[in-house]
Design a protein around this motif. Structure first.
Motif, PDB file in Angstrom:
ATOM      1  N   ALA A  60       1.440  -1.465   0.296  1.00  0.00           N
ATOM      2  CA  ALA A  60       0.121  -0.129   0.117  1.00  0.00           C
ATOM      3  C   ALA A  60       1.264   0.951   0.057  1.00  0.00           C
ATOM      4  N   ARG A  61       0.881   2.133  -1.286  1.00  0.00           N
ATOM      5  CA  ARG A  61       1.549   3.213  -1.526  1.00  0.00           C
ATOM      6  C   ARG A  61       0.445   4.723  -1.270  1.00  0.00           C
ATOM      7  N   SER A  62       1.230   5.216  -1.015  1.00  0.00           N
ATOM      8  CA  SER A  62       0.394   6.818  -0.887  1.00  0.00           C
ATOM      9  C   SER A  62       1.289   8.075  -0.901  1.00  0.00           C
ATOM     10  N   GLY A  63       1.482   8.809  -2.007  1.00  0.00           N
ATOM     11  CA  GLY A  63       2.214   9.713  -2.223  1.00  0.00           C
ATOM     12  C   GLY A  63       3.465   9.284  -1.983  1.00  0.00           C
ATOM     13  N   GLY A  64       3.892   8.022  -3.128  1.00  0.00           N
ATOM     14  CA  GLY A  64       5.261   7.849  -3.544  1.00  0.00           C
ATOM     15  C   GLY A  64       5.515   6.880  -1.665  1.00  0.00           C
ATOM     16  N   GLU A  65       5.609   6.925  -0.856  1.00  0.00           N
ATOM     17  CA  GLU A  65       5.776   6.189   0.693  1.00  0.00           C
ATOM     18  C   GLU A  65       5.137   5.134   0.359  1.00  0.00           C
ATOM     19  N   ARG A  66       5.893   4.501   0.844  1.00  0.00           N
ATOM     20  CA  ARG A  66       5.120   2.674   1.424  1.00  0.00           C
ATOM     21  C   ARG A  66       4.314   2.860   2.606  1.00  0.00           C
ATOM     22  N   LEU A  67       3.041   2.783   2.524  1.00  0.00           N
ATOM     23  CA  LEU A  67       2.280   2.609   4.127  1.00  0.00           C
ATOM     24  C   LEU A  67       2.585   1.298   4.843  1.00  0.00           C
ATOM     25  N   ALA A  68       2.106   0.585   3.543  1.00  0.00           N
ATOM     26  CA  ALA A  68       2.333  -0.720   4.590  1.00  0.00           C
ATOM     27  C   ALA A  68       2.669  -2.485   3.628  1.00  0.00           C
ATOM     28  N   PHE A  69       2.389  -3.348   4.387  1.00  0.00           N
ATOM     29  CA  PHE A  69       2.533  -4.374   3.962  1.00  0.00           C
ATOM     30  C   PHE A  69       0.828  -5.646   3.514  1.00  0.00           C
ATOM     31  N   VAL A  70       0.157  -6.290   2.803  1.00  0.00           N
ATOM     32  CA  VAL A  70      -1.275  -5.969   3.538  1.00  0.00           C
ATOM     33  C   VAL A  70      -1.153  -7.375   2.609  1.00  0.00           C
ATOM     34  N   LYS A  71      -1.543  -8.016   3.662  1.00  0.00           N
ATOM     35  CA  LYS A  71      -2.379  -9.964   3.389  1.00  0.00           C
ATOM     36  C   LYS A  71      -3.518 -10.196   3.381  1.00  0.00           C
ATOM     37  N   ILE A  72      -3.488 -11.078   2.397  1.00  0.00           N
ATOM     38  CA  ILE A  72      -4.840 -11.005   1.828  1.00  0.00           C
ATOM     39  C   ILE A  72      -5.478 -12.658   2.417  1.00  0.00           C
ATOM     40  N   GLY A  73      -6.238 -12.654   3.024  1.00  0.00           N
ATOM     41  CA  GLY A  73      -6.822 -14.424   3.636  1.00  0.00           C
ATOM     42  C   GLY A  73      -7.726 -14.113   2.797  1.00  0.00           C
ATOM     43  N   ASP A  74      -7.545 -15.070   1.417  1.00  0.00           N
ATOM     44  CA  ASP A  74      -8.982 -15.253   0.504  1.00  0.00           C
ATOM     45  C   ASP A  74      -9.071 -16.668   0.252  1.00  0.00           C
ATOM     46  N   SER A  75      -8.592 -17.383   1.166  1.00  0.00           N
ATOM     47  CA  SER A  75      -8.719 -18.697   1.741  1.00  0.00           C
ATOM     48  C   SER A  75      -9.222 -19.444   3.086  1.00  0.00           C
ATOM     49  N   ALA A  76      -9.615 -20.795   3.015  1.00  0.00           N
ATOM     50  CA  ALA A  76      -9.582 -20.649   4.777  1.00  0.00           C
ATOM     51  C   ALA A  76      -8.456 -20.757   5.415  1.00  0.00           C
ATOM     52  N   ARG A  77      -7.534 -21.353   4.481  1.00  0.00           N
ATOM     53  CA  ARG A  77      -6.348 -21.848   5.029  1.00  0.00           C
ATOM     54  C   ARG A  77      -5.532 -20.252   5.794  1.00  0.00           C
ATOM     55  N   ALA A  78      -5.729 -19.358   4.399  1.00  0.00           N
ATOM     56  CA  ALA A  78      -4.709 -17.802   4.389  1.00  0.00           C
ATOM     57  C   ALA A  78      -5.379 -17.413   5.368  1.00  0.00           C
ATOM     58  N   ARG A  79      -6.417 -17.774   5.614  1.00  0.00           N
ATOM     59  CA  ARG A  79      -6.964 -16.809   6.727  1.00  0.00           C
ATOM     60  C   ARG A  79      -6.826 -17.135   8.331  1.00  0.00           C
ATOM     61  N   ARG A  80      -6.924 -18.863   8.141  1.00  0.00           N
ATOM     62  CA  ARG A  80      -6.701 -18.653   9.805  1.00  0.00           C
ATOM     63  C   ARG A  80      -4.823 -18.385   9.950  1.00  0.00           C
ATOM     64  N   LEU A  81      -3.323 -18.485   8.995  1.00  0.00           N
ATOM     65  CA  LEU A  81      -2.703 -17.883   9.246  1.00  0.00           C
ATOM     66  C   LEU A  81      -2.920 -16.861   8.778  1.00  0.00           C
ATOM     67  N   VAL A  82      -3.096 -15.568   8.431  1.00  0.00           N
ATOM     68  CA  VAL A  82      -3.444 -13.973   8.431  1.00  0.00           C
ATOM     69  C   VAL A  82      -4.199 -13.969   9.887  1.00  0.00           C
ATOM     70  N   THR A  83      -5.082 -14.837  10.155  1.00  0.00           N
ATOM     71  CA  THR A  83      -5.519 -14.426  11.945  1.00  0.00           C
ATOM     72  C   THR A  83      -4.585 -14.617  12.717  1.00  0.00           C
ATOM     73  N   ALA A  84      -3.858 -16.014  12.831  1.00  0.00           N
ATOM     74  CA  ALA A  84      -2.605 -16.326  12.931  1.00  0.00           C
ATOM     75  C   ALA A  84      -1.212 -14.922  13.641  1.00  0.00           C
ATOM     76  N   GLU A  85      -1.172 -14.918  12.278  1.00  0.00           N
ATOM     77  CA  GLU A  85      -0.074 -13.320  12.481  1.00  0.00           C
ATOM     78  C   GLU A  85      -0.156 -12.330  12.657  1.00  0.00           C
ATOM     79  N   ALA A  86      -1.398 -11.849  13.331  1.00  0.00           N
ATOM     80  CA  ALA A  86      -2.169 -10.551  13.739  1.00  0.00           C
ATOM     81  C   ALA A  86      -1.998 -10.790  14.717  1.00  0.00           C
ATOM     82  N   ALA A  87      -2.592 -12.109  15.551  1.00  0.00           N
ATOM     83  CA  ALA A  87      -2.196 -12.834  17.081  1.00  0.00           C
ATOM     84  C   ALA A  87      -0.896 -12.682  17.404  1.00  0.00           C
ATOM     85  N   ALA A  88      -0.167 -13.216  16.639  1.00  0.00           N
ATOM     86  CA  ALA A  88       1.106 -13.303  17.168  1.00  0.00           C
ATOM     87  C   ALA A  88       2.273 -11.727  17.722  1.00  0.00           C
TER      88      ALA A  88
END
Length: 306
Positions: free
Chosen positions: A100-128
């Motif tokens: 995610a970029r704005s005005g030439g600056e990198r604001l964030a890396f964004v992970k998308i949970g697009d499957s049941a497994r990916a959602r679990r991994l994304v949720t686990a990383e947020a908790a960790a």
């Protein structure tokens, strides 16, 4: 046609197929198309970025109405452009990754949970990462959670970017990081879960930058991260059966600096290999081949010696 060229063309075709699916998922609107560019070019697709006047790569028209960029603009309260990383195929943890970029600056890396497994991994990383944010760490620097929510049924995790640079982490610093990560579990040892060379690098301030915490776990044998790091370095030089044998053979040397005895070190290496095979089985993925080809011979050999 050479085998290398054939393999690269197949990889590019798979990436482009997955890219088309991901663009449709993250840009579901039909109006206001915008030009994007495949970088560096269509035969080696690595990123899909908003097109600039100097781009010479393949142009792709992408709808912008109701897109993930619009959603992230609302999250960050500023106009956001996204750069989509074109992911390789056949990975159990594959998921869309955006910058995610704005005005030439990198604001964030964004992970998308697009499957049941990916959602679990994304949720686990947020908790960790939220757990780590509440601790005082002297050696390890991890990303911070900027946003974790849902969009159109997808999990969205935005993480602070780290000042990643090239360079191998010196062994003493790596051991310090492993000890510190283990200590985040309190009375039970923790591990990062994927402390491979590509998930860490030395920081400018002398610490260790560590990302991809989606496999973080508490309650594992002390030393798992050290064994995992060695095993995945070995896999770069040899096949899985030889790497598994080397993993056990070198476990005493690798784990002695962490205070483990020779007997405990070998048991830790075996338990790690078994845990890794269990992970692959749970993911329905066998990147190292069937366990009978790389795990069973090592376990059988060690059982004969005891």
């Amino acid at each position: 046609m050479s085998l290398f060229l054939e393999k690269r063309m197949k990889d590019a075709a798979v990436r482009l197929g997955y890219l088309a699916e991901t663009v449709q998922l993250l840009h579901p609107g039909s109006g206001s198309p915008r030009a994007y560019t495949l970088l560096p070019h269509a035969s080696v697709p690595r990123r899909l970025a908003p097109r600039r006047w100097w781009h010479v790569g393949s142009q792709v028209m992408v709808p912008t109405e109701g897109s993930i960029a619009v959603h992230l603009s609302e999250v960050f309260s500023r106009p956001v452009e996204t750069v989509l990383h074109v992911r390789p195929a056949l990975r159990a943890n594959r998921k869309p990754i955006l910058e995610a970029r704005s005005g030439g600056e990198r604001l964030a890396f964004v992970k998308i949970g697009d499957s049941a497994r990916a959602r679990r991994l994304v949720t686990a990383e947020a908790a960790a990462l939220r757990r780590l944010a509440g601790l005082s760490l002297d050696t390890v620097t991890a990303p911070t959670v900027l946003h974790h929510g849902d969009w159109r049924g997808l999990a969205v995790l935005a993480l602070s970017p780290l000042p990643v640079r090239r360079g191998r982490v010196p062994a003493p610093l790596l051991r310090a990081a492993i000890r510190e990560i283990a200590g985040t579990g309190g009375p039970r040892a923790a591990w990062h879960g994927d402390l491979a060379p590509w998930n860490l690098c030395p920081a400018p301030d002398g610490r260790v930058l560590v990302w991809d915490w989606e496999r973080y776990e508490v309650g594992v044998p002390y030393g798992f991260d050290a064994v995992h790091h060695f095993f995945h370095r070995a896999l770069r030089r040899m096949g899985p059966p030889a790497a598994a044998r080397a993993c056990v053979a070198r476990s005493v040397r690798e784990l002695a600096p962490l205070g483990l005895s020779a007997a405990v070190a070998k048991q830790t290496a075996l338990r790690y290999l078994i845990a890794l095979a269990d992970r692959h089985a749970a993911d329905g993925h066998a990147p190292l081949g069937p366990p009978r080809s790389w795990l069973n011979p090592v376990v059988d050999h060690e059982e004969l010696l005891t």
